[in-house]
Design a protein around this motif. Structure first.
Motif, PDB file in Angstrom:
ATOM      1  N   SER A  85      40.602 -26.960  57.411  1.00  0.00           N
ATOM      2  CA  SER A  85      40.503 -26.406  56.058  1.00  0.00           C
ATOM      3  C   SER A  85      41.751 -25.618  55.702  1.00  0.00           C
ATOM      4  N   VAL A  86      42.259 -24.848  56.663  1.00  0.00           N
ATOM      5  CA  VAL A  86      43.495 -24.090  56.417  1.00  0.00           C
ATOM      6  C   VAL A  86      44.658 -25.037  56.186  1.00  0.00           C
ATOM      7  N   PHE A  87      44.760 -26.082  56.992  1.00  0.00           N
ATOM      8  CA  PHE A  87      45.809 -27.082  56.805  1.00  0.00           C
ATOM      9  C   PHE A  87      45.714 -27.709  55.418  1.00  0.00           C
ATOM     10  N   SER A  88      44.504 -28.093  55.017  1.00  0.00           N
ATOM     11  CA  SER A  88      44.316 -28.768  53.737  1.00  0.00           C
ATOM     12  C   SER A  88      44.709 -27.864  52.575  1.00  0.00           C
ATOM     13  N   VAL A  89      44.265 -26.610  52.631  1.00  0.00           N
ATOM     14  CA  VAL A  89      44.593 -25.672  51.549  1.00  0.00           C
ATOM     15  C   VAL A  89      46.099 -25.449  51.483  1.00  0.00           C
ATOM     16  N   PHE A  90      46.747 -25.255  52.633  1.00  0.00           N
ATOM     17  CA  PHE A  90      48.199 -25.079  52.657  1.00  0.00           C
ATOM     18  C   PHE A  90      48.896 -26.268  52.010  1.00  0.00           C
ATOM     19  N   ALA A  91      48.502 -27.472  52.434  1.00  0.00           N
ATOM     20  CA  ALA A  91      49.207 -28.678  51.990  1.00  0.00           C
ATOM     21  C   ALA A  91      49.060 -28.897  50.493  1.00  0.00           C
ATOM     22  N   HIS A  92      47.868 -28.746  49.971  1.00  0.00           N
ATOM     23  CA  HIS A  92      47.632 -29.115  48.575  1.00  0.00           C
ATOM     24  C   HIS A  92      47.912 -27.981  47.605  1.00  0.00           C
ATOM     25  N   TRP A  93      47.869 -26.743  48.053  1.00  0.00           N
ATOM     26  CA  TRP A  93      48.307 -25.650  47.189  1.00  0.00           C
ATOM     27  C   TRP A  93      49.817 -25.722  46.956  1.00  0.00           C
ATOM     28  N   VAL A  99      49.257 -16.613  52.111  1.00  0.00           N
ATOM     29  CA  VAL A  99      49.465 -15.645  53.185  1.00  0.00           C
ATOM     30  C   VAL A  99      48.171 -14.893  53.482  1.00  0.00           C
ATOM     31  N   VAL A 100      47.459 -14.474  52.432  1.00  0.00           N
ATOM     32  CA  VAL A 100      46.194 -13.764  52.626  1.00  0.00           C
ATOM     33  C   VAL A 100      45.178 -14.672  53.316  1.00  0.00           C
ATOM     34  N   LEU A 101      45.103 -15.929  52.885  1.00  0.00           N
ATOM     35  CA  LEU A 101      44.166 -16.871  53.505  1.00  0.00           C
ATOM     36  C   LEU A 101      44.462 -17.034  54.994  1.00  0.00           C
ATOM     37  N   PHE A 102      45.720 -17.191  55.349  1.00  0.00           N
ATOM     38  CA  PHE A 102      46.064 -17.374  56.761  1.00  0.00           C
ATOM     39  C   PHE A 102      45.726 -16.136  57.571  1.00  0.00           C
ATOM     40  N   LEU A 103      45.975 -14.955  57.026  1.00  0.00           N
ATOM     41  CA  LEU A 103      45.648 -13.733  57.761  1.00  0.00           C
ATOM     42  C   LEU A 103      44.144 -13.602  57.980  1.00  0.00           C
ATOM     43  N   LEU A 104      43.352 -14.007  56.991  1.00  0.00           N
ATOM     44  CA  LEU A 104      41.898 -13.922  57.123  1.00  0.00           C
ATOM     45  C   LEU A 104      41.354 -14.970  58.089  1.00  0.00           C
ATOM     46  N   ALA A 105      41.968 -16.159  58.095  1.00  0.00           N
ATOM     47  CA  ALA A 105      41.459 -17.266  58.912  1.00  0.00           C
ATOM     48  C   ALA A 105      42.276 -17.480  60.177  1.00  0.00           C
ATOM     49  N   GLN A 106      43.111 -16.518  60.542  1.00  0.00           N
ATOM     50  CA  GLN A 106      44.014 -16.708  61.671  1.00  0.00           C
ATOM     51  C   GLN A 106      43.253 -16.959  62.966  1.00  0.00           C
ATOM     52  N   ARG A 107      42.189 -16.208  63.178  1.00  0.00           N
ATOM     53  CA  ARG A 107      41.451 -16.345  64.431  1.00  0.00           C
ATOM     54  C   ARG A 107      40.811 -17.731  64.536  1.00  0.00           C
ATOM     55  N   GLN A 108      40.140 -18.161  63.450  1.00  0.00           N
ATOM     56  CA  GLN A 108      39.523 -19.483  63.457  1.00  0.00           C
ATOM     57  C   GLN A 108      40.569 -20.575  63.602  1.00  0.00           C
ATOM     58  N   PHE A 109      41.720 -20.374  62.975  1.00  0.00           N
ATOM     59  CA  PHE A 109      42.787 -21.368  63.034  1.00  0.00           C
ATOM     60  C   PHE A 109      43.289 -21.546  64.462  1.00  0.00           C
ATOM     61  N   VAL A 110      43.526 -20.441  65.155  1.00  0.00           N
ATOM     62  CA  VAL A 110      44.042 -20.513  66.521  1.00  0.00           C
ATOM     63  C   VAL A 110      43.019 -21.159  67.442  1.00  0.00           C
ATOM     64  N   HIS A 111      41.745 -20.764  67.315  1.00  0.00           N
ATOM     65  CA  HIS A 111      40.718 -21.347  68.169  1.00  0.00           C
ATOM     66  C   HIS A 111      40.514 -22.817  67.851  1.00  0.00           C
ATOM     67  N   GLY A 112      40.599 -23.175  66.586  1.00  0.00           N
ATOM     68  CA  GLY A 112      40.425 -24.578  66.212  1.00  0.00           C
ATOM     69  C   GLY A 112      41.544 -25.451  66.746  1.00  0.00           C
ATOM     70  N   MET A 113      42.777 -24.961  66.709  1.00  0.00           N
ATOM     71  CA  MET A 113      43.896 -25.743  67.205  1.00  0.00           C
ATOM     72  C   MET A 113      43.932 -25.813  68.723  1.00  0.00           C
ATOM     73  N   SER A 114      43.380 -24.788  69.384  1.00  0.00           N
ATOM     74  CA  SER A 114      43.367 -24.805  70.848  1.00  0.00           C
ATOM     75  C   SER A 114      42.146 -25.494  71.413  1.00  0.00           C
ATOM     76  N   GLY A 115      41.170 -25.830  70.529  1.00  0.00           N
ATOM     77  CA  GLY A 115      39.979 -26.545  70.976  1.00  0.00           C
ATOM     78  C   GLY A 115      38.992 -25.676  71.732  1.00  0.00           C
ATOM     79  N   THR A 116      39.015 -24.354  71.488  1.00  0.00           N
ATOM     80  CA  THR A 116      38.091 -23.458  72.157  1.00  0.00           C
ATOM     81  C   THR A 116      37.140 -22.855  71.164  1.00  0.00           C
ATOM     82  N   GLU A 117      36.032 -22.334  71.663  1.00  0.00           N
ATOM     83  CA  GLU A 117      35.043 -21.711  70.805  1.00  0.00           C
ATOM     84  C   GLU A 117      35.401 -20.253  70.594  1.00  0.00           C
ATOM     85  N   ILE A 118      34.915 -19.714  69.466  1.00  0.00           N
ATOM     86  CA  ILE A 118      35.144 -18.310  69.158  1.00  0.00           C
ATOM     87  C   ILE A 118      34.085 -17.478  69.852  1.00  0.00           C
TER      88      ILE A 118
END
Length: 273
Positions: free
Chosen positions: A195-203, A252-271
């Motif tokens: 979702s973060v990738f999609s928002v970044f790309a299309h915004w 920038v605000v979106l990434f700061l809010l979703a940073q934790r989910q983004f890192v866990h999603g890219m690393s394939g681990t659970e939060i």
């Protein structure tokens, strides 16, 4: 020796962070500096006084308010359609094993190899044939799914044990209930990362709106900023950089809010808490 090695690593990291953040700092610094300081001799790291009038000029003359609304509708519309199509497709490719899913996965992987620019002309012809050019539908519908999203979410779903889904099936849950009750909650980090990738790309998308949109009322933030730059602004760099700050701030605000989910999603681990 270990202390010196750690200190060198810290210095290198701080230097890389400083180099990465400097363009953003200079953008903000120029946006709040008086216009006569833009081309002054020497470099002033801090403006002599704070002047926020550039933000007002960018917001009114650049019509960024309307562009932000259009960009929000476009980005959220694309994200909603992509989640509706990508999540079920990823589940099928990850957990429903037969010859058809193998062929479909091959097509998805092949789609990852095709640059998005290659499909722009066919998409442009298609939206004109359908009569949805120069409309919000023409901005959204060509991106209703994503091969990257299917692959990324599939990799997250692959980590779910088959025994867990077999237990859900033994309890009488069909594919839809297994997807909504078991798979989506566990694969949430991967879905959030996409979702973060999609928002970044299309915004930040510029090329497709430039082709598909002709009306000023449908300009997305990058288009509005480009039109403002090409208007009779002269050397009003505080207003231009202020517009860039306005367009960049939500991402920038979106990434700061979703940073934790983004890192866990890219690393394939659970939060975990």
């Amino acid at each position: 020796m270990r202390i010196l090695s750690r200190a060198a690593v810290i210095v290198a990291i701080c230097g890389a962070v400083a180099v990465s953040l400097f363009p953003f700092y200079w953008m903000v610094r120029t946006s709040v500096a008086p216009a006569d300081e833009t081309f002054s001799q020497g470099i002033s790291w801090v403006p002599t006084r704070i002047d926020l009038s550039g933000y007002g000029r960018a917001w009114t003359s650049g019509e960024l308010g309307r562009a932000m609304v259009v960009g929000l509708v476009q980005t959220l519309g694309i994200l909603a359609l992509q989640l509706v199509t990508c999540v079920p497709a990823a589940y099928v490719l990850a957990k429903v094993r037969n010859r058809a899913t193998g062929v479909a996965l091959t097509l998805v992987l092949g789609g990852l190899l095709v640059p998005s620019q290659v499909t722009l002309i066919p998409l442009f012809v298609g939206v004109n044939v359908l009569g949805i050019a120069d409309s919000i539908s023409g901005l959204i519908l060509p991106f209703c799914t994503s091969t990257f999203g299917i692959y990324l979410i599939r990799q997250q779903i692959m980590s779910i044990p088959d025994a867990l889904l077999d237990a859900a099936r033994a309890d009488g849950l069909g594919h839809v209930r297994r997807l909504t009750s078991v798979v989506i909650p566990i694969a949430a980090p991967g879905i959030a990362a996409f979702s973060v990738f999609s928002v970044f790309a299309h915004w930040n998308e510029y090329l497709w709106p430039l082709l598909a949109v002709r009306s000023a009322e449908l300009r997305t933030p990058p288009l509005a900023l480009a039109a403002f730059q090409q208007a009779d602004v002269g050397y009003d760099y505080p207003a231009l950089t202020a517009g860039a700050v306005i367009v960049t701030a939500p991402i920038v605000v979106l990434f700061l809010l979703a940073q934790r989910q983004f890192v866990h999603g890219m690393s394939g681990t659970e939060i975990t808490e």
